[in-house]
Enzyme design. Sequence first.
Site, mmCIF file in Angstrom:
data_model
loop_
_atom_site.group_PDB
_atom_site.id
_atom_site.type_symbol
_atom_site.label_atom_id
_atom_site.label_comp_id
_atom_site.label_asym_id
_atom_site.label_seq_id
_atom_site.Cartn_x
_atom_site.Cartn_y
_atom_site.Cartn_z
ATOM 1 N N SER A 146 -70.242 -45.860 58.268
ATOM 2 C CA SER A 146 -69.787 -47.012 59.039
ATOM 3 C C SER A 146 -68.372 -46.761 59.596
ATOM 4 O O SER A 146 -68.142 -45.733 60.232
ATOM 5 C CB SER A 146 -69.844 -48.256 58.141
ATOM 6 O OG SER A 146 -69.658 -49.408 58.900
ATOM 7 N N ARG A 216 -67.346 -63.046 54.768
ATOM 8 C CA ARG A 216 -68.095 -62.070 53.978
ATOM 9 C C ARG A 216 -69.600 -62.349 54.032
ATOM 10 O O ARG A 216 -70.413 -61.433 54.130
ATOM 11 C CB ARG A 216 -67.603 -62.099 52.530
ATOM 12 C CG ARG A 216 -68.332 -61.159 51.604
ATOM 13 C CD ARG A 216 -68.197 -59.724 52.045
ATOM 14 N NE ARG A 216 -68.729 -58.804 51.057
ATOM 15 C CZ ARG A 216 -68.775 -57.498 51.207
ATOM 16 N NH1 ARG A 216 -68.314 -56.938 52.313
ATOM 17 N NH2 ARG A 216 -69.259 -56.727 50.267
ATOM 18 N N ASP A 309 -81.103 -50.169 60.178
ATOM 19 C CA ASP A 309 -79.713 -50.575 60.413
ATOM 20 C C ASP A 309 -79.630 -51.245 61.780
ATOM 21 O O ASP A 309 -79.853 -50.605 62.803
ATOM 22 C CB ASP A 309 -78.815 -49.320 60.356
ATOM 23 C CG ASP A 309 -77.331 -49.644 60.497
ATOM 24 O OD1 ASP A 309 -76.987 -50.799 60.826
ATOM 25 O OD2 ASP A 309 -76.522 -48.731 60.277
ATOM 26 N N HIS A 342 -77.863 -51.689 57.245
ATOM 27 C CA HIS A 342 -76.624 -50.919 57.393
ATOM 28 C C HIS A 342 -76.148 -50.379 56.037
ATOM 29 O O HIS A 342 -75.655 -49.262 55.942
ATOM 30 C CB HIS A 342 -75.559 -51.816 58.017
ATOM 31 C CG HIS A 342 -74.276 -51.124 58.335
ATOM 32 N ND1 HIS A 342 -74.215 -50.037 59.173
ATOM 33 C CD2 HIS A 342 -73.006 -51.364 57.931
ATOM 34 C CE1 HIS A 342 -72.954 -49.635 59.267
ATOM 35 N NE2 HIS A 342 -72.206 -50.414 58.530
ATOM 36 N N ASP A 343 -76.330 -51.175 54.996
ATOM 37 C CA ASP A 343 -75.895 -50.763 53.655
ATOM 38 C C ASP A 343 -76.695 -49.590 53.095
ATOM 39 O O ASP A 343 -76.368 -49.084 52.014
ATOM 40 C CB ASP A 343 -75.995 -51.937 52.675
ATOM 41 C CG ASP A 343 -74.674 -52.693 52.563
ATOM 42 O OD1 ASP A 343 -73.687 -52.227 53.153
ATOM 43 O OD2 ASP A 343 -74.641 -53.734 51.888
#
Lengths: 366, 195
Positions: A146, A216, A309, A342-343
């Site tokens: 990222s 968050r 992602d 994405h993680d």
Amino acid sequence: MFVEEKKIHISKPLELNSGKVLSAYDLMYETYGQLNDDKSNAVLVCHALSGNHHVAGLHKGDEKPGWWDNMIGPSKPINTDKLFVVCMNNLGGCHGSTGPTSINEETNNPYGFEFPIVTVQDWVNSQKVLMDVFDIDKWQFIIGGSLGGMQALQWSLDYPDNVNNAIIIAASPKLTAQNIAFNEVARQAITSDPDWCGGNYIKENKIPKRGLALARMLGHITYLSDESMAKKFGRDLKQDKINFNFDVEFQIESYLRYQGEKFVTSFDANTYLLMTKALDYFDPFNETDFIERMSKSRSRFLVISFTSDWRFPPRRSEEIVKTLIKLNKDVSYACIKSDGGHDAFLMKNDNYFEIMRTYIEANMNG
Amino acid sequence: MARKDFDLITEWVEPDSRILDLGCGDGSLLKLLNKKRNTSGYGVDTSIDKTIKSLDNTINIINADINDHMDFFKDKSFDYVILAQSLQVVDNPVSLIKEMLRIGNEVIISFPNMGYWRSRLYLFFRGEMPVTSELPFSWHSTPNIHLCTIRDFKKMCISNNFQITEEVINNVNGKNVSASLLNNLTGTSAIFRIK
């Protein structure tokens, strides 16, 4: 293995991209493995938006290891039996390197909102300062996911002789309007919290908890995928019936609130604002003389993307690949099938780990 | 069969060339060319397992589907674009070959010959699609959706103005035989240079 964080004070001023100057600053970092005699086994790991220098191993007394402990360690893909790994907390961060929560020596107050905006280039320049402290001439690998991958890319451009391999994971050459839009909503969540106090919440003895938690939660949604959320939570309820009210009813609501609440205990709101700005500004392919400068880079590249992602989907990684191919760079690319979103770059995945292990093994020397 | 192609391609490729190898598998052709001809370039393969093997072979590997990623490569940016034993798995052979000609100065294509007499007899006597050691798949599970004979291939080249500059047919003894009328019957595989 137990690891210890180290802090170094740099008294040589750092000129920032914005034109402002940090007259002196601290860098917090950790290292793993041993630097060999000819200093040819050094690896820099760059962290992403909410990451920090504690990338692997355990701090004494902790139960949870560093954030990329599955990837870094003895016999792991980034093998610390053979490699010397460095990771530092980026400037503007809130885990030991100078940032908004640090005391500004000129005013004797915390920087707060006064902390200058830092860019990916600034981080790379400060990482180069740490590199010089170690008297390392070349990073054998610079690795990041990222925003960390963006730093690896920036390194190969800004220090063309000092990088042998850049591994750029789940990254993008620049943010899209949609990406910036998400960042802006996150920033608005923070700055519209009354406890943000115009950015001076530390002085006012407050924490913009609600705003930071919201930011968050929003971010977290973009790190997961529809598939992984469906698999993990589906439409599961906390109780076995709906209650026709606005309390937490679905498991996903409970999870997001928990993620938000946990985050505010370990992260600084002004740092969050800074990190999102660094992301928004990143656009190396549009820098002056990009082609000429990148042509000089001696780095090889490995670019990795993940199918699910949607924050930085494979096509964004492929933009990096395409540009590097146009410049005849040595680049390899792997698109990993994963529903981790994405993680996924932080999760164990056989193909992903084998790609990392194989590339690193094959390019460890020379 | 594949090794036979590799030797010939190695002979053809000029030293220091830029190579794009589509459907590169484990990267052994590029590795060979890089070593023997000091070439550089990229392999492309859609399989993640092959990608890992290619990384192990220290070639530049792009893990992508060759059917829709040719925009990665700009016009005339390679000396040779190679498609070795992968023509039969391509979605649209004609448009891919056009793309290869756009990207490279020269195109090299090798493929198994379905006109080989054993394939013909297999179909003739058994009445079933041929399953051989080189093409070991049943009709319903095969990735080989565009099998052709040497004659089919040549006809396609002519109708699309692909200019064949050289062709070599491998027979069952692994010998390269030059063009003759019986090739389409006796050749197990063929390799063409196209401009």
